[in-house]
Design a protein around this motif. Structure first.
Motif, PDB file in Angstrom:
ATOM      1  N   CYS A 120       0.878  -1.257   0.074  1.00  0.00           N
ATOM      2  CA  CYS A 120      -0.006  -0.113  -0.114  1.00  0.00           C
ATOM      3  C   CYS A 120       0.764   1.274   0.052  1.00  0.00           C
ATOM      4  CB  CYS A 120      -0.964  -0.165   1.046  1.00  0.00           C
ATOM      5  SG  CYS A 120      -0.106   0.206   2.728  1.00  0.00           S
ATOM      6  N   GLN A 121       0.204   2.284  -0.169  1.00  0.00           N
ATOM      7  CA  GLN A 121       0.909   3.859  -0.026  1.00  0.00           C
ATOM      8  C   GLN A 121       1.306   4.003   1.472  1.00  0.00           C
ATOM      9  OE1 GLN A 121      -1.838   5.721  -2.731  1.00  0.00           O
ATOM     10  NE2 GLN A 121      -0.054   6.797  -3.543  1.00  0.00           N
ATOM     11  N   THR A 122       0.253   3.843   2.009  1.00  0.00           N
ATOM     12  CA  THR A 122       0.406   4.383   3.672  1.00  0.00           C
ATOM     13  C   THR A 122      -0.089   3.184   4.763  1.00  0.00           C
ATOM     14  OG1 THR A 122       0.031   6.528   2.933  1.00  0.00           O
ATOM     15  CG2 THR A 122       0.065   6.287   5.337  1.00  0.00           C
ATOM     16  N   ILE A 123       0.560   2.829   5.498  1.00  0.00           N
ATOM     17  CA  ILE A 123       0.091   2.010   6.665  1.00  0.00           C
ATOM     18  C   ILE A 123      -0.150   2.970   7.805  1.00  0.00           C
ATOM     19  CG2 ILE A 123       0.895   0.325   8.476  1.00  0.00           C
ATOM     20  CD1 ILE A 123       2.885  -0.771   6.576  1.00  0.00           C
ATOM     21  N   VAL A 124      -1.517   2.893   8.483  1.00  0.00           N
ATOM     22  CA  VAL A 124      -1.819   3.613   9.775  1.00  0.00           C
ATOM     23  C   VAL A 124      -1.821   2.612  10.814  1.00  0.00           C
ATOM     24  CG1 VAL A 124      -3.528   5.015  10.664  1.00  0.00           C
ATOM     25  CG2 VAL A 124      -2.707   5.339   8.344  1.00  0.00           C
ATOM     26  N   VAL A 153      -4.453   3.168   1.623  1.00  0.00           N
ATOM     27  CA  VAL A 153      -4.411   3.150   3.182  1.00  0.00           C
ATOM     28  C   VAL A 153      -4.556   1.628   3.562  1.00  0.00           C
ATOM     29  CG1 VAL A 153      -4.843   4.037   5.306  1.00  0.00           C
ATOM     30  CG2 VAL A 153      -4.699   5.570   3.309  1.00  0.00           C
ATOM     31  N   VAL A 154      -3.712   1.128   4.473  1.00  0.00           N
ATOM     32  CA  VAL A 154      -4.158   0.054   5.215  1.00  0.00           C
ATOM     33  C   VAL A 154      -4.105   0.245   6.704  1.00  0.00           C
ATOM     34  CG1 VAL A 154      -3.263  -2.440   5.841  1.00  0.00           C
ATOM     35  CG2 VAL A 154      -3.227  -1.857   3.669  1.00  0.00           C
ATOM     36  N   LEU A 155      -5.288   0.069   7.430  1.00  0.00           N
ATOM     37  CA  LEU A 155      -5.208   0.319   8.778  1.00  0.00           C
ATOM     38  C   LEU A 155      -5.121  -0.933   9.819  1.00  0.00           C
ATOM     39  CD1 LEU A 155      -6.175   2.562  11.047  1.00  0.00           C
ATOM     40  CD2 LEU A 155      -8.916   1.626  10.599  1.00  0.00           C
ATOM     41  N   LEU A 168       2.608 -10.146   5.839  1.00  0.00           N
ATOM     42  CA  LEU A 168       3.469  -8.896   5.942  1.00  0.00           C
ATOM     43  C   LEU A 168       2.821  -7.791   5.013  1.00  0.00           C
ATOM     44  CD1 LEU A 168       6.128  -7.945   7.179  1.00  0.00           C
ATOM     45  CD2 LEU A 168       7.051  -8.460   4.896  1.00  0.00           C
ATOM     46  N   VAL A 169       2.532  -6.574   5.752  1.00  0.00           N
ATOM     47  CA  VAL A 169       2.032  -5.283   5.026  1.00  0.00           C
ATOM     48  C   VAL A 169       3.218  -4.260   4.749  1.00  0.00           C
ATOM     49  CG1 VAL A 169       0.498  -3.340   5.048  1.00  0.00           C
ATOM     50  CG2 VAL A 169      -0.318  -5.658   5.868  1.00  0.00           C
ATOM     51  N   VAL A 170       3.285  -4.143   3.638  1.00  0.00           N
ATOM     52  CA  VAL A 170       4.620  -3.161   3.093  1.00  0.00           C
ATOM     53  C   VAL A 170       3.871  -1.848   2.610  1.00  0.00           C
ATOM     54  CG1 VAL A 170       6.622  -2.889   1.785  1.00  0.00           C
ATOM     55  CG2 VAL A 170       5.953  -5.232   2.637  1.00  0.00           C
TER      56      VAL A 170
END
Length: 413
Positions: free
Chosen positions: A3-7, A28-30, A240-242
């Motif tokens: 994703c672009q942004t991990i929150v 975004v991934v929350l 894994l979230v990158v």
């Protein structure tokens, strides 16, 4: 998962940040270790506090300090074994609470407070959560004539902020809130704030809007955050979230991420409790009721009448201690008719606080792509959407609606 942004953090601040970034085109991934709205965002008094233009400061009067030193008050309690650890932070808090420091904090927080209601409105309607939000304000109630007179003077001193309020005598207050005990002599009805009958439910509603709009929420451990070849990665139940960027919106848990990275931010925890009570036959709490002397709020919630306590200074992981709640409950029953307790045990929450009374919002100076949004103290619910907007503007290169410098993490160095 890329994703672009991990929150990191699915409380009101993290969810709002995710929504604001999403609205500006970010993928975004929350991520949170539990479902949205289950942490600190769950248990507050439900105030979108437009009237709190002066931050909560440390008492400076000698008489107040001596009174609190006895540790018998209902609004503030401390654990003796925690004091040596908390002492340096409390000293910083005391210093910032002087006239000059408080004026600086008030000026810094005003642009956020002024927009808190309107930014919630922009989220609550599309999220279908308007039924949880009421526009009736809240009432400050008094049983002491000197305290009531002082409160009226303090309210008049806020006229330059354009706040709307009404001073209510005994009869007017009883007409607005039937059932108050005869000891209550009057109050101040603050009209600008809105109130929320299920803060955790509101946060979950915002999270559902985020997912509905194409966002992704996954369970994961924020403490696994690592930087690898210019990317940020977190271990989750989905693998894994990158992401290119990561936002730390973990409230009281933020220290577990920023400290290992070398950031010395004086984040402390003010603990607080709530308990729900049944309404007695014929009684109906119309809007939240604050007893400033007792240091608690009674608020009508979907789960009953919620009593929220003031501040407890104790280790974050210390077990629940009912002393403060019992003190508040005893006083509250002299204000308003409360029925039996409805919860098996008190709920314990942790407010993330900075000594200068301002949150940290902005970039992590030594780690490109890492951003902070935490430390909102007593006003996480109030400030979640507006602080999410400010950070999203900073991250996407949009001119921010206010100067973000007062919230920089670098101000502590």
């Amino acid at each position: 998962m890329h994703c672009q942004t991990i929150v990191l953090g699915a409380g009101i601040v993290g969810v709002s940040t995710a929504l604001q970034l999403q609205a500006r085109g970010r993928q975004v991934v929350l991520i949170d270790r539990q479902q949205p709205g289950k942490g600190t965002s769950h248990g507050n008094a439900g105030l979108i506090e437009r009237a709190s233009v002066i931050p909560y400061s440390f008492p400076r009067e000698l008489s107040s300090l001596l009174r609190y030193a006895r540790n018998q008050q209902s609004d503030v309690r401390y654990s003796l074994k925690h004091l040596p650890k908390a002492g340096p932070w409390l000293l910083q808090y005391w210093r910032h609470s002087g006239p000059k420091g408080l004026a600086i904090a008030t000026k810094a927080m005003l642009p956020l407070v002024e927009r808190c209601v309107s930014e919630h409105d922009l989220l609550s309607t599309p999220a279908g959560m308007d039924h949880l939000i009421q526009a009736g304000g809240w009432v400050e109630a008094y049983s002491s004539i000197p305290a009531f007179c002082k409160a009226q003077q303090d309210a008049e001193a806020l006229q330059r902020y354009g706040l709307n309020y009404q001073v209510l005598d005994r009869d007017q207050l009883r007409e607005r809130q039937p059932g108050l005990h005869s000891s209550v002599i009057g109050g101040i009805h603050w009209l600008d704030p809105k109130t929320v009958s299920d803060p955790g439910g509101l946060t979950r509603g915002y999270a559902e809007l985020f997912v509905k709009r194409g966002g992704v929420f996954v369970l994961g451990d924020a403490l696994t955050l690592r930087q690898n070849e210019g990317k940020w990665q977190v271990q989750t139940e989905q693998g894994l979230v990158v992401g290119d960027e990561a936002v730390v919106a973990l409230g009281p848990q933020a220290r577990g991420v920023f400290e290992p990275l070398g950031y010395k931010i004086p984040l402390a925890i003010k603990r607080g409790y709530h308990m729900h009570y049944a309404a007695l036959p014929g009684s109906c709490l119309q809007q939240p009721l604050l007893d400033p002397i007792g240091g608690y709020v009674l608020a009508p919630m979907v789960g009953g009448v919620r009593l929220t306590t003031g501040i407890e200074f104790a280790d974050s992981d210390d077990p629940i201690n009912e002393i403060q709640l019992r003190r508040c409950e005893e006083i509250a029953r002299t204000f308003y008719p409360l029925g039996e307790r409805l919860d098996a045990e008190p709920w314990l929450g942790r407010r993330p606080c900075l000594p200068d009374m301002c949150p940290v919002i902005g970039p992590a100076a030594r780690h490109p792509g890492l951003w902070f949004n935490f430390g909102h103290a007593h006003h996480g619910l109030t400030l979640g959407p507006v602080c999410g907007r400010l950070l999203a503007e900073m991250m996407t290169g949009t001119p921010p609606f206010t100067d973000p410098a007062p919230y920089s993490a670098e101000r502590f160095h």
